[in-house]
Design a protein around this motif. Structure first.
Motif, PDB file in Angstrom:
ATOM      1  N   ASP A 132     -35.129  57.256  29.734  1.00  9.54           N
ATOM      2  CA  ASP A 132     -33.992  58.154  30.159  1.00  9.54           C
ATOM      3  C   ASP A 132     -33.691  58.956  29.477  1.00  9.54           C
ATOM      4  O   ASP A 132     -33.285  60.151  28.828  1.00  9.54           O
ATOM      5  CB  ASP A 132     -32.744  57.870  31.496  1.00  9.54           C
ATOM      6  CG  ASP A 132     -33.453  57.598  32.586  1.00  9.54           C
ATOM      7  OD1 ASP A 132     -33.809  58.334  32.657  1.00  9.54           O
ATOM      8  OD2 ASP A 132     -32.532  56.495  32.869  1.00  9.54           O
ATOM      9  N   GLY A 137     -24.931  63.551  37.230  1.00 11.37           N
ATOM     10  CA  GLY A 137     -25.681  61.734  37.532  1.00 11.37           C
ATOM     11  C   GLY A 137     -24.450  61.418  37.769  1.00 11.37           C
ATOM     12  O   GLY A 137     -24.250  60.159  38.312  1.00 11.37           O
ATOM     13  N   THR A 155     -26.066  67.471  33.395  1.00  5.65           N
ATOM     14  CA  THR A 155     -27.226  65.907  33.127  1.00  5.65           C
ATOM     15  C   THR A 155     -25.438  64.983  33.986  1.00  5.65           C
ATOM     16  O   THR A 155     -25.519  64.425  34.846  1.00  5.65           O
ATOM     17  CB  THR A 155     -27.682  65.476  32.479  1.00  5.65           C
ATOM     18  OG1 THR A 155     -28.804  66.891  32.411  1.00  5.65           O
ATOM     19  CG2 THR A 155     -28.438  63.889  33.343  1.00  5.65           C
ATOM     20  N   ALA A 163     -30.904  63.404  37.460  1.00  4.12           N
ATOM     21  CA  ALA A 163     -30.014  64.180  37.363  1.00  4.12           C
ATOM     22  C   ALA A 163     -30.339  64.517  36.167  1.00  4.12           C
ATOM     23  O   ALA A 163     -29.739  65.953  36.004  1.00  4.12           O
ATOM     24  CB  ALA A 163     -28.804  63.125  36.698  1.00  4.12           C
ATOM     25  N   TYR A 187     -31.506  58.467  36.488  1.00  2.62           N
ATOM     26  CA  TYR A 187     -31.068  59.713  36.121  1.00  2.62           C
ATOM     27  C   TYR A 187     -31.979  60.472  35.617  1.00  2.62           C
ATOM     28  O   TYR A 187     -31.695  61.905  34.864  1.00  2.62           O
ATOM     29  CB  TYR A 187     -30.468  58.516  34.684  1.00  2.62           C
ATOM     30  CG  TYR A 187     -29.304  59.403  34.350  1.00  2.62           C
ATOM     31  CD1 TYR A 187     -28.222  58.999  34.834  1.00  2.62           C
ATOM     32  CD2 TYR A 187     -28.555  60.145  33.683  1.00  2.62           C
ATOM     33  CE1 TYR A 187     -27.090  59.459  34.888  1.00  2.62           C
ATOM     34  CE2 TYR A 187     -27.472  60.889  33.301  1.00  2.62           C
ATOM     35  CZ  TYR A 187     -26.455  60.352  34.041  1.00  2.62           C
ATOM     36  OH  TYR A 187     -25.393  60.574  33.744  1.00  2.62           O
TER      37      TYR A 187
END
Length: 105
Positions: A41, A68, A64, A90, A87
């Motif tokens: 990520d 998240g 983000t 996200a 993630y």
């Protein structure tokens, strides 16, 4: 992202891509170190950041993190959060949100 920036803006673009990738990586690295996301990520956030100017990459990171957080809360309330938040989703939504705001704003 690096290649696209370099082709569009030359060496300046390469520097912008490097700065934006660093923003993506450095902002997510503490979350990784706290085991809030995986190393992939962090690398994805850096790669996404390279496509933008550093200021825009900061917005991508901010959106983000917001997405998240909402995902984490939703998964926790649904009883499905066992191993963290997905993630990549996200990051995708945060990136799309930034692009949408750039287009409309």
């Amino acid at each position: 992202g690096f290649l696209a920036q370099a082709l569009e803006f030359g060496l300046r673009g390469l520097g912008l891509a490097l700065g934006a990738a660093a923003i993506g990586a450095l902002c997510t690295l503490p979350v990784y170190l706290l085991r809030g996301m995986a190393a992939g990520d962090v690398k994805l956030m850096a790669a996404v950041g390279a496509w933008f100017a550093p200021a825009v990459a900061s917005w991508v990171v901010a959106f983000t993190f917001l997405v998240g957080g909402v995902l984490g809360i939703a998964l926790t309330l649904a009883g499905r959060r066992r191993h963290g938040v997905p993630y990549a989703l996200a990051i995708a939504i945060g990136t799309a949100s930034t692009l949408l705001l750039m287009r409309t704003g």
